[in-house]
Design a protein around this motif. Sequence first.
Motif, mmCIF file in Angstrom:
data_model
loop_
_atom_site.group_PDB
_atom_site.id
_atom_site.type_symbol
_atom_site.label_atom_id
_atom_site.label_comp_id
_atom_site.label_asym_id
_atom_site.label_seq_id
_atom_site.Cartn_x
_atom_site.Cartn_y
_atom_site.Cartn_z
ATOM 1 N N UNK A 273 0.816 -1.299 -0.151
ATOM 2 C CA UNK A 273 0.180 -0.013 -0.038
ATOM 3 C C UNK A 273 0.810 1.222 0.107
ATOM 4 N N UNK A 274 0.474 2.166 -1.006
ATOM 5 C CA UNK A 274 1.200 3.464 -0.711
ATOM 6 C C UNK A 274 0.001 4.300 -0.367
ATOM 7 N N UNK A 275 0.375 4.917 0.713
ATOM 8 C CA UNK A 275 -0.693 5.714 1.440
ATOM 9 C C UNK A 275 -0.380 7.101 1.237
ATOM 10 N N UNK A 276 -0.855 7.936 0.562
ATOM 11 C CA UNK A 276 -0.671 9.624 0.327
ATOM 12 C C UNK A 276 0.732 9.963 0.548
ATOM 13 N N UNK A 277 1.636 9.250 -0.480
ATOM 14 C CA UNK A 277 3.079 9.464 -0.349
ATOM 15 C C UNK A 277 3.461 10.824 -1.156
ATOM 16 N N UNK A 278 4.617 11.532 -0.802
ATOM 17 C CA UNK A 278 4.872 12.656 -1.503
ATOM 18 C C UNK A 278 6.479 12.656 -1.464
ATOM 19 N N UNK A 279 6.958 13.153 -2.613
ATOM 20 C CA UNK A 279 8.723 12.962 -2.741
ATOM 21 C C UNK A 279 8.918 14.179 -3.435
ATOM 22 N N UNK A 280 9.946 14.640 -3.266
ATOM 23 C CA UNK A 280 10.988 15.818 -4.073
ATOM 24 C C UNK A 280 12.239 15.631 -3.876
ATOM 25 N N UNK A 281 12.801 16.104 -4.830
ATOM 26 C CA UNK A 281 14.245 16.015 -5.301
ATOM 27 C C UNK A 281 14.741 17.456 -5.041
ATOM 28 N N UNK A 282 15.345 17.725 -3.597
ATOM 29 C CA UNK A 282 15.775 19.048 -3.320
ATOM 30 C C UNK A 282 14.220 20.063 -3.190
ATOM 31 N N UNK B 115 3.145 13.443 -5.677
ATOM 32 C CA UNK B 115 2.664 14.642 -4.924
ATOM 33 C C UNK B 115 0.966 13.695 -4.540
ATOM 34 N N UNK B 116 1.024 13.278 -3.152
ATOM 35 C CA UNK B 116 -0.045 12.578 -2.668
ATOM 36 C C UNK B 116 -0.691 11.688 -3.280
ATOM 37 N N UNK B 117 0.352 10.591 -3.741
ATOM 38 C CA UNK B 117 -0.155 9.362 -4.363
ATOM 39 C C UNK B 117 -0.659 8.321 -3.607
ATOM 40 N N UNK B 118 -1.570 7.568 -3.976
ATOM 41 C CA UNK B 118 -2.058 6.513 -3.173
ATOM 42 C C UNK B 118 -2.437 5.165 -4.148
ATOM 43 N N UNK B 119 -1.941 3.931 -3.678
ATOM 44 C CA UNK B 119 -2.226 2.872 -4.733
ATOM 45 C C UNK B 119 -2.049 1.574 -3.719
ATOM 46 N N UNK B 120 -3.107 0.711 -3.837
ATOM 47 C CA UNK B 120 -2.943 -0.753 -3.333
ATOM 48 C C UNK B 120 -2.608 -1.723 -4.515
ATOM 49 N N UNK B 121 -1.615 -2.707 -4.143
ATOM 50 C CA UNK B 121 -1.104 -3.648 -5.002
ATOM 51 C C UNK B 121 -1.460 -4.831 -4.406
ATOM 52 N N UNK B 122 -2.363 -5.692 -4.719
ATOM 53 C CA UNK B 122 -2.552 -7.001 -4.032
ATOM 54 C C UNK B 122 -1.569 -8.239 -4.616
ATOM 55 N N UNK B 123 -1.301 -8.945 -3.675
ATOM 56 C CA UNK B 123 -0.356 -9.882 -3.760
ATOM 57 C C UNK B 123 -0.619 -10.872 -5.178
ATOM 58 N N UNK B 124 0.454 -11.089 -5.962
ATOM 59 C CA UNK B 124 0.253 -11.826 -7.071
ATOM 60 C C UNK B 124 -0.257 -11.016 -8.228
ATOM 61 N N UNK B 125 -0.575 -9.797 -8.046
ATOM 62 C CA UNK B 125 -1.039 -8.937 -9.419
ATOM 63 C C UNK B 125 0.156 -8.374 -10.092
ATOM 64 N N UNK B 126 -0.022 -8.026 -11.336
ATOM 65 C CA UNK B 126 0.880 -7.280 -12.061
ATOM 66 C C UNK B 126 0.158 -5.893 -12.678
ATOM 67 N N UNK B 127 1.312 -4.715 -12.044
ATOM 68 C CA UNK B 127 0.869 -3.456 -11.950
ATOM 69 C C UNK B 127 1.532 -2.910 -12.875
ATOM 70 N N UNK C 159 8.834 11.385 1.690
ATOM 71 C CA UNK C 159 8.694 12.596 2.830
ATOM 72 C C UNK C 159 7.501 12.999 3.492
ATOM 73 N N UNK C 160 6.362 12.369 2.671
ATOM 74 C CA UNK C 160 5.157 12.425 3.264
ATOM 75 C C UNK C 160 4.329 11.160 3.096
ATOM 76 N N UNK C 161 3.462 10.891 4.093
ATOM 77 C CA UNK C 161 2.646 9.332 3.980
ATOM 78 C C UNK C 161 3.591 8.213 4.209
#
Length: 606
Positions: free
Chosen positions: A371-380, A386-398, A422-424
């Motif tokens: 699970x990616x829960x509301x993640x944010x990341x910046x280089x400098x 920006x506030x990305x969320x995603x669930x990846x079930x076991x055995x699935x191809x994303x 940096x967030x989430x």
Amino acid sequence: MKDFFRVLRIYLPPYKAKLALTFLFNILSALFIVFSMMSMIPMLQVILEEDKEVSTLMAWSFDKDALFNNINYYITLIKSQYGPGTTLLYLGIFGIVTTLLKTGFTYLGSYTITGVRNGITRDIRKAIYNKMIELPLGFYSNERKGDMMARSTADVQEVEASVMSSLDMLLKNPIIIIVVLASMFFISIDLTLFVFLVLPIAGFVIGRIGKSLKKTSREGQTKLGLILGIIEESLSGLRIIKAFNAEKRMSGRFTNEVESYRRTMNKLQRRRHLAHPTSEFLGTIVFVVIFWYGGSLILNGDNALNMATFMTYLGMFYQIINPAKAFSQAAYSIQKGMAAYERIEQVLSADLDIKEHDGSKAITTFKNQIEYRNISFAYEDVKVLKDVSLSIPQGKTIALVGQSGSGKTTFVDLLPRFYDVQEGGIYIDGHNIKDLKLYNLRELMGNVNQEAILFNDTIYNNITFGVEQASEEEVINAAKVANAHDFITATEEGYQTVIGDRGSKLSGGQRQRISIARAILKNPPILILDEATSALDTESERLVQDALENLMKNRTSLVIAHRLSTVRNADMICVFNEGEIVETGTHDELIAKDGIYKKLHSMQMS
């Protein structure tokens, strides 16, 4: 010197036993220097006929009068029985024996310190290499490869040549100076006090010159890093340099840096070469002044000195001139070497952004979902996700698709913690990956990248890379699943064929299939594929795609793809745009939505 002793405090403790032996041997060597010089007094007295007949033996004590009286007593006995010539021979043999012991203990001291010196150099090399591979990928975004190579090679070599080679002198020479000076006090207190007035002046002058070396040396090491950087870039980009006829441009750039390095090293080495003539000149001045002062004491009728004693005293003083000069040269070398160590320490003290905390958990299986829960990341200052969320079930191809720079690679790099969100947060089976042990986290994953990263080793060792124990049968099976076994067995030495730098002896498709075989052998539950077929021709792509399909069976796969035809059968496709997931669904669902995915698909089809 303060920095030098701090370095020794870090690296010397494992070598305490050898240091103790070195210290003992150096003390014994210094004592026999004194004994060999003291044997000159009776020899000179016999030659100069200054010796006095002594017929009374005094009680032995640590007193100059009693000591010289008793020595002269035994010399009188030998001389009266065998004559002056035989007496001189016996005294000479005594001098030879003490000199043999002196040189023997000197060698033993150097023998033991060699193990310490080379051991510390090895420890520094290991420390900087281990830190370099431990540092997060983000550290290298702001560092040049050539400069890092210079720090781990040329700078360590400079520390070895300058600092560690001075260790012997710093452990041996002060002992010699102290022991010989104590003996000089024993012979003449007045003359030795005069020496203490003159020597610090010479030491001050030498010290002032030495301090100027450090800054210049640091500048030289930095310039060498730039030179190695240009060489590394030139070798990596040689095909482009030739294709664009840029040889003259690169040669001019290299010439400018080499010329700047030459000027810096000229300045540095000229100052360094000043050490020997300066110390020799100042030593001669001190020697002449002491000769004048001691001669004046004898001429004025000082009963504490006679010609034989004074000549021996001068010989003793000469014994401390060379150690003192070597000591000053060691000071020069240490200043130069510490400038190199400061550059090494910048790497050793670099902060590890990706850390484990004390309560980190071990995880060995993956059962449910990522699970990616509301993640944010910046280089400098540039925000990539920006506030990305995603669930990846076991055995699935994303599948992750989108324009270059939309955040796909960063998204998957956050999962094995090459960078930290940096967030989430990112969760595996409900565990925040920051709460997991790094080794266990990465052991769950296998990577196949756009550029197959291989090593200048055998095919067998490249496939087994990162797998502690694997049988030959398992390696061959992995190669077969990756469609690599046939071309491997066709090579001259099969699985033991050395593939060259970065696998240069193989084609792109062959390199990619070996990297897939490596991932198959690891057998991870989570698979990350980053543009694994984008740089291949049609035939190689088909072979690699078949291998990838074999690899992805029954695994959770994150696939970054620019060729949308390779991800049509993915369980879910996520479309990235400017750091956000703007569309999700299967291929048919996204085509039906008539959005960004359909636009990208239409462009590729046309």
